[in-house]
Scaffold this motif. Structure first.
Motif, short mmCIF file in Angstrom:
data_model
loop_
_atom_site.label_atom_id
_atom_site.label_comp_id
_atom_site.label_asym_id
_atom_site.label_seq_id
_atom_site.Cartn_x
_atom_site.Cartn_y
_atom_site.Cartn_z
N ASN A 130 59.76 43.82 104.84
CA ASN A 130 60.13 42.62 104.08
C ASN A 130 60.06 41.31 104.85
O ASN A 130 60.30 40.25 104.28
N GLY B 184 57.64 38.59 103.30
CA GLY B 184 58.17 38.01 102.07
C GLY B 184 59.37 37.12 102.33
O GLY B 184 59.53 36.06 101.69
N TYR B 185 60.22 37.55 103.26
CA TYR B 185 61.41 36.75 103.60
C TYR B 185 60.99 35.39 104.17
O TYR B 185 61.52 34.35 103.77
N GLU C 202 58.13 33.81 103.78
CA GLU C 202 57.48 32.99 102.74
C GLU C 202 58.50 32.35 101.81
O GLU C 202 58.35 31.19 101.40
N THR C 203 59.57 33.10 101.51
CA THR C 203 60.60 32.60 100.58
C THR C 203 61.49 31.54 101.23
O THR C 203 61.87 30.56 100.58
N HIS C 204 61.83 31.75 102.51
CA HIS C 204 62.85 30.91 103.16
C HIS C 204 62.28 29.92 104.17
O HIS C 204 63.05 29.23 104.85
#
Length: 261
Positions: free
Chosen positions: A38, A41-42, A44-46
């Motif tokens: 993850n 994705g983490y 990219e999100t934060h």
């Protein structure tokens, strides 16, 4: 069943986590794979958040220190050249994190990012901490008998609170009187246990330390702390000498508190 009588002067039970309250498999097979699966994705999100940028800066600094190591993965500085550069930069961070984890490194930079990722996972309900089935009933019993219960783990205090606050048993933070991590000292150094006793406000011989690691048990003993070595499925094996020398338990239910009778 083996019964280990707790010395009457003991008023505090100090617990290790991994291999003692919690299966090593939970950490090895759930928590660490979660990071690898993850992390992209983490990020990219934060990415735009200050906390995430601080994590990346710390990882970049660590990467510079590691540049002489075989296989080290550099993390370039951002120049603001758009989406392609951002994608490459995030991939560099992902590759660096996976490289560090493949070597089982414990750098502050890696632990900090992992801690923030686990916090998000626990709070979202994606992960719940696992405890051996004897742990929570025993801790409740100890507290009813007037014992104080503290945690001492190499994982950060924040990570410890996440485990106890988001478990398969629910939020069990109320069962713990306090938390210690390596900020107080390393677990294989006897001075750490003297500092813990001082912080709690008791003598070292008022403490019973439960751990699966004999090097930690030895350090605690040197500080005049009572020790029992916990034998659990998946833990490292003990030598014949260690089995003979240390008091061994396979379940917290094997501890007998004279004060509770």
């Amino acid at each position: 069943m083996v019964v280990l009588s707790v010395p009457s002067e003991v008023t505090v039970i100090l617990l290790d986590i991994e291999g003692t309250t919690t299966p090593i498999a939970f950490v090895k097979d759930i928590l660490f794979p979660y990071i690898k699966e993850n992390v992209k994705g983490y990020l990219e999100t934060h990415w735009e958040e200050e906390e995430c940028q601080q994590d990346v800066s710390l990882l970049r600094k660590q990467a510079e220190e590691d540049s002489h190591l075989d296989g080290a993965v550099p993390i370039p500085a951002a120049s603001g050249d758009g989406a392609d550069e951002l994608e490459q930069l995030i991939q560099a961070v992902v590759d660096n994190v996976c490289w560090q984890m493949s070597l089982d490194r414990k750098t502050t930079a890696l632990k900090q990012l992992q801690g923030h990722m686990w916090r998000a996972a626990f709070k979202a309900g994606h992960v719940k901490a696992e405890f051996f089935e004897d742990v929570v009933p025993a801790v409740r019993k100890w507290r009813e008998a007037g014992m104080k219960v503290y945690i001492y783990s190499s994982g950060s205090v924040e990570a410890q609170k996440l485990l106890f606050g988001h478990s398969t048993e629910g939020d069990i933070l109320e069962l713990v009187d306090g938390h210690f991590d390596t900020n107080i000292g390393h677990k294989v150094e006897s001075e750490s246990y003297r500092k813990i006793a001082n912080s709690i406000g008791c003598s070292t011989n008022n403490i019973l330390f439960l751990t699966d690691v004999t090097l930690e048990a030895s350090a605690a003993e040197e500080a005049d702390v009572h020790v029992a070595v916990v034998v659990r499925p998946g833990n490292a094996g003990l030598t014949d000498d260690e089995k003979t020398y240390y008091s061994l338990i396979t379940s917290f239910s094997e501890l007998y508190l004279p004060s509770s009778t």
